[in-house]
Scaffold this active site. Structure first.
Site, PDB file in Angstrom:
ATOM      1  N   HIS A 471       0.616  -1.054  -0.199  1.00  0.00           N
ATOM      2  CA  HIS A 471      -0.450   0.393   0.217  1.00  0.00           C
ATOM      3  C   HIS A 471       1.111   1.288   0.158  1.00  0.00           C
ATOM      4  CE1 HIS A 471      -3.697  -2.444   1.992  1.00  0.00           C
ATOM      5  NE2 HIS A 471      -3.287  -2.287   0.942  1.00  0.00           N
ATOM      6  N   ALA A 472       1.726   1.196  -0.710  1.00  0.00           N
ATOM      7  CA  ALA A 472       2.704   2.176  -1.006  1.00  0.00           C
ATOM      8  C   ALA A 472       2.369   3.959  -1.598  1.00  0.00           C
ATOM      9  CB  ALA A 472       3.769   2.293  -2.361  1.00  0.00           C
TER      10      ALA A 472
END
Length: 536
Positions: A471-472
């Site tokens: 989940h950058a």
């Protein structure tokens, strides 16, 4: 609908100029390509560094298409192959951070979980300076994206480009999670994307069930791009890595990128839209001289726009890989994406929304270090918890002026004590689940860890097991303050002609998988850039 490859090949050599040039053919890029090219008088070029994701017959490659094959894509030719820089906080381990390098981007290689988070996530964006962004806006945008199996209501959308379904035949481990959560007194929720996001529920997938019963991926390339590839004003070029933005005075006028191995400059009459993601969008900006002037100068890059916030504020959710048990009997073939149910609940540190999250894994789920310490062979399964309300913040920084050198990517997992404390509590909840009647007929013995841990043991296990949810986000945050690299209208500060429309702009990480909010951000970008209104 298969992904048709031939229109992509037709435009392997782009024209010299377009109205809009979109950099990155991932989740957000496919949205913008669709929406901006809906005006037949506007020319659009979509540039993707990776391949089309289609085989010689024009249909999607099997590993991308089949939901149960997604793990095989990690580390493949369709993954950028990035890793997090090791720190003592994670026992010096190198943690891979998969990013899609193919049309559809990470929506073409991820686990297809569709979860939108809590409304307070987006109200917080507005309250902290992203003026105009709030839960009401995001809910409207989510509904525009969705083709939800349950039909439209106040929360969900139907008829949108992205099909969303639940499992037609949940795996026994998924069933046990639902029943075990009920035994523990946790809520059972029909739809975590509805009025409440707390409790256990069947997973929403950005996928559909095929006639043979298998689940098939519904990526951005399938939902947004494939239906419009025949538009004469939309060109797509694949295998075309971007090298830098072209800056003329105070305006970004185009993009330098590789075409058939040669560097070309493609001009953008109206502007460039960056949709390369939270790692590659700031990387390309910095390679172009947009970022911290001192840091860029030290690498021999001519600073063009001094924006120290570019590459800062990197965030990702920490995941424990995982809590594994030995099954009493063989579990059968993998169903769906290898999961099927999820749980959101509150630690003692939770605020307005549940902060802990877990999902089932129809097999082992463990880091190399844990696999070396525990015997996870045979019939095993896992329930893997993680923290959605994480506080640790890191960065993306260039190591070199060479575009071929991977950047320094640092999430700073566990840097904030809050994150470690919450994850310790998550391990106890999974052990509680394993002790319920629902799991009694499935579990022969817990394996990794072998039971409830002391605080010291739990911290050691977490440091050896912590990994990424993929989940950058956050590396070009939007806000109204001068330190924010991007305005609430998604324009880059300090230079004209470029907009950011991907996970980079998230000021704070929402308490969910980031695919849904990325689609919503891209839909909003299309509106702000004057795309024709969506009519259904």
């Amino acid at each position: 609908m298969p992904i048709v490859a031939s229109p992509v090949a037709e435009y392997a050599s782009p024209r010299a100029e377009y109205d809009w040039v979109i950099v990155g053919g991932g989740s957000a890029g496919c949205v913008l390509a669709n929406r901006l090219s809906a005006d037949p008088d506007v020319s659009v070029l979509l540039i993707e560094a990776g391949p089309s994701g289609a085989g010689p017959d024009g249909t999607a490659v099997e590993a991308i298409d089949r939901a149960d094959s997604w793990v095989s894509l990690l580390g493949s030719e369709h993954d950028w192959g990035y890793t997090y820089t090791p720190t003592p906080l994670v026992d010096g381990r190198t943690i891979p951070i998969p990013r899609g390098r193919v049309l559809g981007g990470s929506s073409a290689i991820n686990a297809m979980l569709w979860y939108r988070g809590h409304p307070s996530d987006y109200d917080r964006w507005g309250a902290e300076g992203a003026t105009g962004w709030d839960a009401a806006l995001m809910t409207r945008l989510f509904r525009t994206v969705e083709d939800w199996e349950g039909g439209a209501d106040a929360w969900r959308g139907a008829g949108g480009p992205i099909r969303i379904e639940r499992s037609r035949n949940p795996h026994p481990i998924a069933v046990a999670l639902m029943q075990g959560s009920a035994e523990l007194g946790l809520p059972i929720t029909d739809d975590l994307n509805g009025p409440s996001n707390e409790g256990a529920a069947w997973t929403n997938f950005s996928a559909t069930t095929a006639p043979d019963g298998s689940m098939r991926r519904w990526s951005a390339a399938r939902g947004y791009l494939a239906p419009v590839l025949s538009r004469p004003n939309l060109h797509v070029v694949v295998d075309s890595p971007a090298l830098s933005l072209e800056i003329d005075g105070t305006r970004v006028s185009g993009v330098r990128h590789l075409v058939n191995g040669a560097s070309v400059l493609t001009r953008a009459g109206r502007g460039v839209v960056m949709t390369a993601g939270a790692i590659d969008t700031p990387r390309l900006l910095m390679l172009s001289g947009i970022g911290d002037a001192d840091a860029l100068g030290a690498l021999g890059i001519r600073p063009r726009v001094d924006l120290p916030g570019v590459g800062a504020n990197y965030q990702d959710h920490p995941l424990i890989e995982g809590v594994t048990a030995r099954a009493r009997a063989p579990l059968g073939l993998v169903r769906d994406n290898g999961g099927g149910a999820m749980l959101n609940w509150r630690s003692s540190l939770a605020g307005a929304a549940p902060d802990l999250h877990a999902f089932v894994v129809q097999g082992p789920h463990a880091t190399a270090e844990v696999r070396a310490e525990y015997d996870l062979t045979g019939d095993v399964f896992a329930v893997s918890p993680g923290l959605m309300d994480s506080r640790s913040v890191g960065h993306v920084r260039l190591r070199s002026a060479d575009p071929g050198v991977a950047p320094d990517i640092q999430p700073n997992f566990l840097a904030e004590r809050h994150d470690l404390d919450a994850l310790v509590e998550s391990l106890d909840t999974i052990q509680d689940l394993f002790g319920t009647r629902a799991f009694a007929d499935l579990i022969e013995a817990p394996l990794a860890p072998a039971g409830r841990l002391s605080r010291r043991e739990a911290e050691r296990y977490i440091r050896r097991s912590v990994s990424t949810f993929f989940h950058a986000c956050g590396t070009a945050r939007m806000g109204s303050d001068d330190e924010a690299p991007v305005t609430p209208e998604l324009a880059l500060r300090g230079v004209d002609g470029v907009w950011i429309a991907d996970a980079s702009v998230m000021p704070t990480i929402p308490t969910c998988n980031t695919l849904a909010p990325v689609y919503a951000i891209a839909e909003r970008a299309a509106e702000l850039l004057g795309a024709p209104a969506v009519v259904r």
